[in-house]
Each structure stands twice: as structure tokens, then as C-alpha cells.
Write a protein that holds these residues in place. Sequence first.
Motif, short mmCIF file in Angstrom:
data_model
loop_
_atom_site.label_atom_id
_atom_site.label_comp_id
_atom_site.label_asym_id
_atom_site.label_seq_id
_atom_site.Cartn_x
_atom_site.Cartn_y
_atom_site.Cartn_z
N GLY A 18 20.73 93.18 -12.24
CA GLY A 18 20.72 94.74 -10.60
C GLY A 18 21.51 93.93 -9.96
N TYR A 19 21.79 92.24 -10.22
CA TYR A 19 22.00 91.72 -8.61
C TYR A 19 23.48 91.56 -8.63
CZ TYR A 19 17.16 91.00 -8.78
OH TYR A 19 15.49 90.85 -8.77
N GLU A 20 24.22 92.20 -7.74
CA GLU A 20 26.17 91.76 -8.39
C GLU A 20 25.83 90.93 -7.13
OE1 GLU A 20 28.31 95.42 -7.68
OE2 GLU A 20 30.22 93.59 -7.06
N VAL A 52 20.30 84.32 2.72
CA VAL A 52 20.16 83.91 1.92
C VAL A 52 20.56 82.82 1.00
CG1 VAL A 52 17.79 84.39 1.30
CG2 VAL A 52 17.90 82.76 2.37
N GLN A 53 21.15 83.97 -0.37
CA GLN A 53 20.95 82.98 -1.29
C GLN A 53 22.32 83.03 -1.09
OE1 GLN A 53 20.77 86.45 -3.95
NE2 GLN A 53 18.93 86.55 -4.02
N GLU A 54 23.39 83.38 -0.23
CA GLU A 54 24.71 82.70 -0.63
C GLU A 54 24.62 81.43 0.47
OE1 GLU A 54 27.74 84.25 2.62
OE2 GLU A 54 29.21 83.91 1.29
N THR A 57 12.40 88.89 5.90
CA THR A 57 10.92 89.32 4.73
C THR A 57 12.76 90.32 3.76
OG1 THR A 57 11.17 91.18 6.44
CG2 THR A 57 8.80 89.10 5.70
N GLY A 58 12.07 90.48 2.50
CA GLY A 58 12.02 91.35 1.54
C GLY A 58 14.08 90.67 1.81
N THR A 59 14.71 89.54 2.04
CA THR A 59 16.09 89.66 1.24
C THR A 59 15.84 88.48 0.61
OG1 THR A 59 16.04 87.62 3.12
CG2 THR A 59 16.52 89.64 4.07
N GLY A 60 15.48 88.24 -0.18
CA GLY A 60 15.51 88.10 -2.02
C GLY A 60 15.74 86.29 -1.74
N LYS A 61 14.28 85.99 -0.92
CA LYS A 61 14.91 84.02 -0.82
C LYS A 61 13.96 84.01 -2.29
CE LYS A 61 11.97 84.59 2.83
NZ LYS A 61 12.12 86.03 3.11
N THR A 62 12.60 84.55 -2.84
CA THR A 62 12.71 84.27 -4.45
C THR A 62 14.22 83.75 -5.35
OG1 THR A 62 11.48 85.66 -3.33
CG2 THR A 62 11.05 85.07 -6.46
N VAL A 63 14.56 84.27 -5.54
CA VAL A 63 15.88 84.33 -6.13
C VAL A 63 16.78 82.95 -5.36
CG1 VAL A 63 18.29 85.13 -7.26
CG2 VAL A 63 15.95 86.25 -7.36
N VAL A 74 4.56 89.58 -0.98
CA VAL A 74 4.75 90.77 -1.91
C VAL A 74 5.59 91.71 -2.08
CG1 VAL A 74 2.81 92.02 -3.55
CG2 VAL A 74 2.07 90.02 -1.66
N ASP A 75 6.07 92.19 -2.53
CA ASP A 75 7.15 92.41 -2.84
C ASP A 75 7.48 94.51 -2.79
OD1 ASP A 75 10.20 93.54 -2.49
OD2 ASP A 75 10.45 93.20 -4.99
N TYR A 76 6.24 95.81 -2.35
CA TYR A 76 6.28 96.21 -3.87
C TYR A 76 7.34 97.29 -2.41
CZ TYR A 76 1.20 95.25 -3.25
OH TYR A 76 -0.27 94.25 -3.69
N GLY A 82 10.85 98.24 5.14
CA GLY A 82 12.43 97.76 5.39
C GLY A 82 12.38 96.72 4.83
N ARG A 83 12.16 96.24 3.57
CA ARG A 83 12.98 95.48 2.28
C ARG A 83 14.01 95.74 1.98
NH1 ARG A 83 9.44 91.56 1.98
NH2 ARG A 83 9.88 90.88 -0.23
N LYS A 84 14.91 95.22 1.45
CA LYS A 84 16.03 95.11 0.68
C LYS A 84 17.03 95.98 1.85
CE LYS A 84 16.65 95.33 -3.67
NZ LYS A 84 16.50 95.55 -5.04
#
Length: 786
Positions: free
Chosen positions: A337-339, A344-346, A364-370, A640-642, A668-670
Amino acid sequence: MIFKVIPRLRLLGHSLPATGFTALKPGSIICFNGSIPVLNRVFPFKLRFFGLSPGSNGKLSERSLSTRPSRPRSGASSKFTPKIRGDVRASKSLIEDEAELSDWVGELRTDSFRGRLTSEDEELDACRERNRVRSGDGRRNAVPVKRRRESELDNFRESSKREPRGRLGDSFSRNSRFSKQFDGELEDEDIDDDDEEDSSRNTRGVRREAQKVDSWKGKRNERGSGSRNMGNGRGNNLERKSSSREEEDIDANEEKRSWKMSGAENFLSEEDTVIDDDGDYGILRKNASSALGLEKDVNQTESPISSQGKSDSYLSETRFDQISISPLSLKGIKDAGYEKMTVVQEATLPAILKGKDVLAKAKTGTGKTVAFLLPSIEIVSKLPPVDRDVKRPPIHVLVICPTRELATQAVSEAKTLLKYHPIIGVQVVIGGTKLALEQKNLQANPCQILVATPGRLRDHLENTAGFATKLMGVKVLVLDEADRLLDMGFRKDIERIIAAVPKQRQTLLFSATVPEEVHQICHIALRRDHEFINTVQEGSGDTHSQVRQVYMVSPLDKHFSLLYVLLKEHIADDVDYKVLVFCTTAKVTKLVADVLSELNLNVREIHSRKSQSYRTRVSDEFRKSKGLILVTSDVSARGVDYPDVTLVIQVGIPSDRQQYIHRLGRTGRKGKEGQGILLLAPWEEHFLSSIKDLPIAKAPLPSLDPETTKMVERALSHVEMKAKESAYQAWLGYYSSDKKVGKDKYRLVELANEFSRSMGLDNPPAIPKLVLSKMGLGNIPGLRAR
Ligand SMILES: Nc1ncnc2c1ncn2[C@@H]1O[C@H](COP(=O)(O)OP(=O)(O)OP(=O)(O)O)[C@@H](O)[C@H]1O
């Protein structure tokens, strides 16, 4: 007695030689320029009783806010490091994850001084579950929100209009929250049953692989100014250890061990401060000299930040299908579902795909894992496929996470991305699970990507046949939550792991907090020419603007009642509430969960004293739930991404600034809204100086009516004495390690007894004499020894 301690702590591994730290060797730095235009956006403030109006905090209104609309929620170190022979020992050799760092000293004491005690956690869980069932989900106990007196609101509005305070340096130099995690807990028992089994297992068989690694290690050249050259820098006192094995030190020094400040805070020097920004648009790349103040602007052309103007938005304008990644990855991304890429990914993808070492900072919560997984997968997908007949197929990507929850989460994200990559395998190795099972899995399902917690990885290095050989195939090493992994609690494990992977590799360090100390020590892992990619806009602070932060100051004896009222207010305010309550130690966490449960709130607890299966179960439940409160220690602080956490309450001082930010970052994630409350006692206010650059404002205390106070007292009286005793001891241990509070032992004891009274106890619980003397509290009046 000593021999009993060793296997439990699994200190059977080889220690690294003495290490210190070289002077700053920073690599090039890229940071997102502070001048990126932004649109300010004001979010409705949900903590209505606080009376904060949008923008009422000068800092808030000044900050750059996200341009993205706020989506409504759907449906609604060591201060107590043992000193051994004068050498500071800040880390246990094989600590599995963050939480265990706090446990091991307590565990050591338990075993050393008192022998093992029986845990009652699971029984209490069952009891809590019964309570929960009895009381429904807690919502029906919601009381109407009490209105603040108008004058109180006015006063607060006035006070919150004050100018933002100035910037203060990071508090990392207090030598990490690791030190604070020492909680003096002696009663616990149920950690890592499996680990204990692991530790006693196969210690001889281990040696072959470990020796292989060591001999190979010896042949290696230094990596940059790297880890093998750490004896000359500032802070040698941190790791001035001889090459003697850790368990030998423990044996020899058991009686000499004292829990004292390591003095690690002295290893930094102000002259090394990095200046992040020069006010230009675009990406500012800095080289090593820029870190010393000589900045070099080399605006990147290949990866302009298309998200300019949305500096506080987590998404960039670049779609994944606009970039050059494999169709198989793209399909996985689509399914996830990521478009659009996150900022940070970019920002990091081009550098990583170019083969650069990267140190990346993003909120935090800005997609560092991907951000680190996707390019890693791309790198693996371009490697020639491994021959099926290879006896020990190489691991190409090694991801290290500080906690088991985080490692599990990263694997799950990797599996999502790998959905259409049939020949790339991913596996996880974490503490609290059977080593033998993992060994079997690794054997049966070779993986090119391995996610691990540091301690368990070392276990495999030393206990799993062929594992060291597999690690020699590592092309990409990732340290997630890098600042945590590089601090003293994990340093030894990380050094050992770095020594076991090839020098010719790419290394990626990611975190939401990159204190200056990390720049100074990142050469342990990174090449000198690494890039520092900072997506946190200068001046925007390290926390999200859409997360409203307040602190409250109240005497300790009101904390339980206040916590209850705050929760009830929030529950009444938001039917889809999902709250994290952070406590100082595992035992205090348990106590707080017990009390809230007695008050019929819908509560779960999670901390290191729980079995891994319990932790996984509760974590999964909380991830999927609404209408739930998770009382937690710092096992949930990072990564942890709750989804959709509505409120984070921190009770008592966090161990440091970083921990405050990461805990708060569970909400406050995403780009979503969130709220944070820090509840302090008056003597804890000194902590505020370490976060004074953050947009946190003082809020008035909600009023406590006598009925509520009585209810809470009654609930406290129902909590088991043992839980209170343990919490008292843990509390004492935690605050002894606080630089300010722990300095005056007489005052500390007075405060501990205040805490004891707040639990409804007339007399403070007795503490074993030996423990008191080890804590340096032997002759302090006011304590009861037994
Ligand atoms: N490009 C994307 N678009 C939408 N959602 C994304 C994207 N990339 C990642 N996510 C989601 O964003 C959420 C947060 O990601 P992640 O946990 O990696 O954040 P983080 O920056 O590592 O946070 P922390 O600093 O707390 O560890 C996850 O649910 C993840 O699935």
C-alpha cells in the motif's frame, strides 16, 4: 555462587580487546536545509483540560508544520555500571536486547546475593485478565471530563505563550539511558528461560567458530580509523578493558563490583560540535571538515528533495514507480500500500544504491525500516544467486535491532517487501526463543537477509556451526536505532559483530536521534567517507509538530491518582483511545499496571520480566487494538510501530533526552496526531533542561476529587505487597543512578520513602543489607535493612 552467575548471564563469549575511542572522524554530511518552505498547520488540541490553544506555545507556532492534512483516526550507562578492577564495565557480553540491560545487574545481584526467587508474573497476568473480564473493557467506568476552572485555564494560556527556550545540547553525555535502566530489581526471575538454557549449551563446541572469527579478525586491517583503533581517543576510560574474557573479570571481581558512574559523560568534547545547516536550499552535504565547522555546500543534483515545502511531512513527492528499483520489489511495495516514498526513503535510497555508507536521521514513524530494507533487498537481488549446493550459504544483509520486538517488526516489513522475491530469504534471531530452533531454521532455510538482536547474534556466532562463515558473506550491515546500539550497553556486542563481518561491506546506521556522540563513535562501524543524511529540518526539533507535548509537576503522592484521572479523561475524550504509559523500570511498570488494573481500566503490561511469548502476544494485541492501555518499560520505547497511539504518558524522568523522544515517537506516526504527557515530581524538573528545545509546555494538574483519591488508595491496598516491595527497590535503584537525584543519598532515601508512602505503605519495605551496601546506601538513615 560466582559460577552460578556466569551461565545465567551467558558471559561465555570472548571479549574484545581493550578499546577506547579515537578523535572525531566524521564522514560527509548531508542535511536537509532549514530553509525548505513549509506551510504551517495547526492541529486541534485534544487535551482539552490543559487549555492549550493552537499555537499557544510560542515554539509550536514558530515551528514548521506538515503540509499534509491530519488524517482523522480511522473509526474515530552507566551510572550503575559495575566497576571491575577499576575498569568500567558497561555492558554484559551477551545481552539480548535493550530491556535486558536493565535486568542484568539486578539479575546478577539476585543470583549473587540471594539466590533465585520465584516469579509470579504469569499468575498476575491471569489475575489481571480475570479483572479485565470482570470489568468489561474499562470504558464503562469512564467518568465525565472535569472542566478546568476558567482562571486556571487563563493562567495556563498565559504561561504557555512564553517564548520558546533556547537550544540545549543533548544529554547523551550523561552516558545513556542504559545506565538509568539499572533498576536495582532483585525479585525477578522469569527472563529468558530459554536464554539460560542457551548459555549452558554447547560452550565447548562454540569455540571452533569463535576462534575462526578471532583469527580472521586478527588478520583484518583497520576499517577507516575504525574499531581497532579505539585506544587513543577521548573517553578511553569507557572501555579501558584488557583482553581478558568477560567472565573471568566477573569471577575475579565479584566482590569488588560497585555500581558507580562510569564517567562516560566526560568523553565528549564541545569542540567537536557539528553545525548542521547553513541556510541554503536543497541538500547540504558536509564532509569531515564540515563537522568541525568548515562546511562544504555541495548541493546534490541527483536526489533533490522533492518534498521541499513539506519538511514535516513524512511523505515525499516521489512515487516508488518513478525510481529505479526491481519490478519484484515494486510489486511488493504496491501490495503493502505504499505509493510515495517517505522523505527519508527518498533521501537515502540513492546514496545507499551507490554503495555509500550512510548515517541517517529521520523523525520517529517516518519509514526508516523500509529506507534501509528496500535498498538492501535491491543489492541482494543483483548478486549472483547462491548455488544450492553451497554448504554454508552466505548471509548478505545483516540487520541489528536493539529489541526483540523491533527485530520481529523489521522481519515482518522485510517479508512484505520480499513477497515477490522468491529466492531471497529472510530470518530473525532473537533472545527469548530456543537457540536450537533457530539453528535448525537457519540450516533448513538459508537466508540472505538476517535480522537479529545483538546478544542472540553473538550466541549464534559462538554456538552455531558454520554461522561465522555465513557472516563472512555480509555485504550490507544495518544498525537500526544506531545511537542505542552504539552506546555503552551494546557496544561490546556490536564491536564483536562488526569484527565478524567483512571489512569490505556497506554499513547503514539509522535512528531518529543522532546525538553528537554518535558522530564521534560511528567510525566504529562506518567508513570515513560515509554520508550523514539528516531529514530533520533545522529548527523543527526532533519531535513531530502534530504531537502536543505537555509536562505536569506534582508531588509523588499524587502520581497514581493523577495518572488515573489523566487516563479517564483521555478515555472519555476518545473512544478509540490507545495509550502507552511508560514507567521507569520493569517492576514499577508492573506495579502501575496492577494499580490501573485494580481500577478497572483496560490494561496490559509489557516489560523485560515477561516471557518472550507473553511479550509477543501482548504486543500483537496492542497493535491491533483500540480502547487499550499498555503500561510498559522501555522495551516499547524505540521503533515499535503501534498504529494510532493516541496518547503517550511518561511517568517519572526518562533516562535521557533520546529516550524521551523515542517514547513520545510511539504516537504521531505517519503524520498522525498525538499527545504526550510527562508527569514529574518537583525534584525531577531538572530533566526539562535536556528537552528545552522541544515544544513542550507546562500544563496545570487536573483536579483530584476526594472520591478519586480514595478509589486509587483502595486499588493500591489491593496490590500485592511483593509488587510494592519490588517496585520500591527498583525505584531506589533507578533514581540512585540519576546524576541529580542520586547525588544526595540522604535526600534520595527521603524521596524513596515518599514513593513508598505513595504506594500506601506506612513503612518502607526492607531491603537486603548487602544490596544496600552495594548501592552505597548502607548507612543511610530511613532505610530498612534485612
Ligand atoms: N512509503 C511509505 N508509505 C506509507 N507508509 C509507509 C511507507 N514506508 C513505511 N511506511 C509505514 O510507516 C510506518 C512507520 O515506519 P517505521 O516503523 O519504519 O518508522 P521509523 O521511522 O523506523 O520509526 P521509529 O523511529 O519509531 O523506529 C510503518 O507502519 C510502515 O509500514
